[in-house]
Design a protein around this motif. Structure first.
Motif, short mmCIF file in Angstrom:
data_model
loop_
_atom_site.label_atom_id
_atom_site.label_comp_id
_atom_site.label_asym_id
_atom_site.label_seq_id
_atom_site.Cartn_x
_atom_site.Cartn_y
_atom_site.Cartn_z
N SER A 165 -14.48 27.75 26.36
CA SER A 165 -14.27 26.50 27.10
C SER A 165 -14.91 26.58 28.48
O SER A 165 -15.48 25.60 28.96
N ASP A 166 -14.77 27.75 29.10
CA ASP A 166 -15.31 27.93 30.45
C ASP A 166 -15.35 29.42 30.75
O ASP A 166 -14.73 30.23 30.05
N THR A 184 -16.80 19.58 34.39
CA THR A 184 -15.70 19.31 33.44
C THR A 184 -14.38 19.85 33.94
O THR A 184 -13.34 19.19 33.82
N TYR A 185 -14.41 21.04 34.50
CA TYR A 185 -13.18 21.68 34.99
C TYR A 185 -13.36 22.04 36.46
O TYR A 185 -14.08 22.99 36.80
N THR A 217 -1.52 27.60 26.62
CA THR A 217 -2.06 26.31 27.04
C THR A 217 -2.38 26.38 28.53
O THR A 217 -1.53 26.73 29.34
N SER A 218 -3.61 26.06 28.88
CA SER A 218 -4.07 26.18 30.26
C SER A 218 -4.10 24.82 30.96
O SER A 218 -4.81 23.91 30.54
N ALA A 219 -3.31 24.72 32.03
CA ALA A 219 -3.32 23.48 32.81
C ALA A 219 -4.66 23.28 33.50
O ALA A 219 -5.13 22.14 33.67
N LEU A 221 -7.48 23.98 32.34
CA LEU A 221 -8.49 23.58 31.35
C LEU A 221 -8.01 22.35 30.58
O LEU A 221 -8.30 22.18 29.39
N ARG A 222 -7.25 21.49 31.28
CA ARG A 222 -6.81 20.20 30.73
C ARG A 222 -5.99 20.35 29.46
O ARG A 222 -6.15 19.60 28.50
N GLY A 223 -5.14 21.35 29.43
CA GLY A 223 -4.23 21.50 28.31
C GLY A 223 -4.82 22.15 27.08
O GLY A 223 -4.19 22.15 26.01
N LYS A 224 -6.00 22.72 27.19
CA LYS A 224 -6.60 23.40 26.05
C LYS A 224 -5.85 24.70 25.76
O LYS A 224 -5.38 25.38 26.67
N ASP A 252 -12.10 29.48 23.52
CA ASP A 252 -11.59 28.19 23.03
C ASP A 252 -10.86 28.42 21.71
O ASP A 252 -11.45 28.34 20.64
#
Length: 339
Positions: A165-166, A184-185, A217-219, A221-224, A252
């Motif tokens: 994701s990042d 994005t993040y 769940t990562s806040a 990373l927008r809840g991913k 991810d």
């Protein structure tokens, strides 16, 4: 070319044979009953005609005796065959369940082995990229130009490795210095000292070490759902160089785990199948199959690396990680349910 018989088919044939045996014995019993009636009628008729029917009465008595013997033999044969066929049916059914359970264990191993191979590569990635010269320079100088270059470099890596994701470059003070997808993040400047992986990453002693975080769940990373991999960025990119910062790759999790579970292949006659990846405490990390997403916790036998269990109509196979190459695994399990 005919298909090879399955254990379920053999069990069905055995059950049908048992039913056929019962029908056959019943028919013999019916014929014996008819012979008894004929013999009785013959004796009555012989008695009616007196002395002239004596010979006929003798034949009638023999018919009665023979029919009785046939009845006894039929009953004994029927009881024996029914018992043996019933035992055989039970054995075949048990063998069928055991064979299916063993196959579920194999599928469970395939699931955990596939994810282990994937995670082994992630452990290699983070250690390799931590030696990148642009990242080392950025962690050391923290200049705006160096951090922009580091962000661009991480972006190039992300374009090539779509399983992340990042990727973050974090200072030893716990502040995110740069990331690969800033558009994005917007994580630059965020404090991650409370992240579950941070303290452990700071304590890694050399370039061979790394931290594999939990699936969470990562806040930021927008809840991913993500799995963080972290290792220090060291001076000169040297294995034993002074820690300058921490490289964190954000795996991810959800699409990668689902790809593993959906790749498992089951037989057409297996019925409803569900597959899971489960952590060492039984927490469901990923699920695939009808209503599988509703399951959040599974209870597996303690101190048992692999096996299968039957609970009512549900048959469950499980296998604990064996790791892959230098990746020892995290004690996770692959689990397959047949409903």
């Amino acid at each position: 070319m005919s298909a090879a018989p399955t254990l379920d088919a053999i069990a069905t044939e055995t059950r049908d044979a048992s039913e056929l045996t019962g029908v056959t014995v019943d028919r013999i019993a019916q014929i014996t009953k008819q012979m008894n009636v004929l013999g009785l009628n013959a004796r009555i008729e012989a008695a009616r005609v007196g002395q002239q029917g004596a010979g006929f009465a003798l034949v009638a008595e023999e018919v009665r005796k023979v029919s009785g013997q046939i009845g006894d033999i039929a009953n004994e044969l029927g009881d024996t065959l029914k018992a043996r066929l019933s035992g055989l049916e039970n054995m075949v059914s048990a063998l069928s369940v055991a064979a299916t359970g063993t196959r579920l264990v194999d599928c469970a191993f395939n699931a955990i082995d596939l994810i282990d191979r994937n995670l082994y590569e992630r452990s290699c990635d983070v250690r390799w990229w931590a030696t990148d010269a642009d990242l080392v320079h950025a962690a050391q100088t923290r200049s705006d130009a160096a951090l922009r270059q580091a962000s661009a470099r991480l972006g190039v890596i992300l374009d090539a490795y779509t399983v992340y994701s990042d990727i973050w470059l974090v200072g030893m003070d716990g502040r995110v210095l740069a990331n690969g997808r800033p558009e994005t993040y917007a994580v630059a400047g965020a404090d991650v000292t409370r992240a579950s992986w941070f303290d452990a990453a700071c304590a890694v002693t050399d370039g061979d070490g790394f931290v594999a975080g939990d699936v969470e769940t990562s806040a930021l990373l927008r809840g991913k759902k993500t799995m963080a991999w972290a290792t220090p960025v060291r001076a000169g990119g040297a294995r034993n160089g002074q820690p300058l910062g921490i490289l964190v790759t954000q795996f991810d999790w959800a699409p990668q785990a689902d790809a593993v579970l959906s790749s498992l292949r089951f037989c057409a006659n297996d019925g409803v199948m569900r597959s899971y990846l489960v952590d060492a405490d039984g927490r469901v990390l990923a699920a695939h199959g009808p209503d599988a997403e509703k399951v959040t916790q599974l209870t597996l036998p303690a101190n048992t690396p692999h096996g299968w269990a039957e609970n009512g109509t549900v048959l469950t196979g499980f296998h604990r990680t064996e790791g892959f190459e230098t990746w020892a695994g995290k004690g996770w399990y692959g689990v397959i349910e047949r409903l």
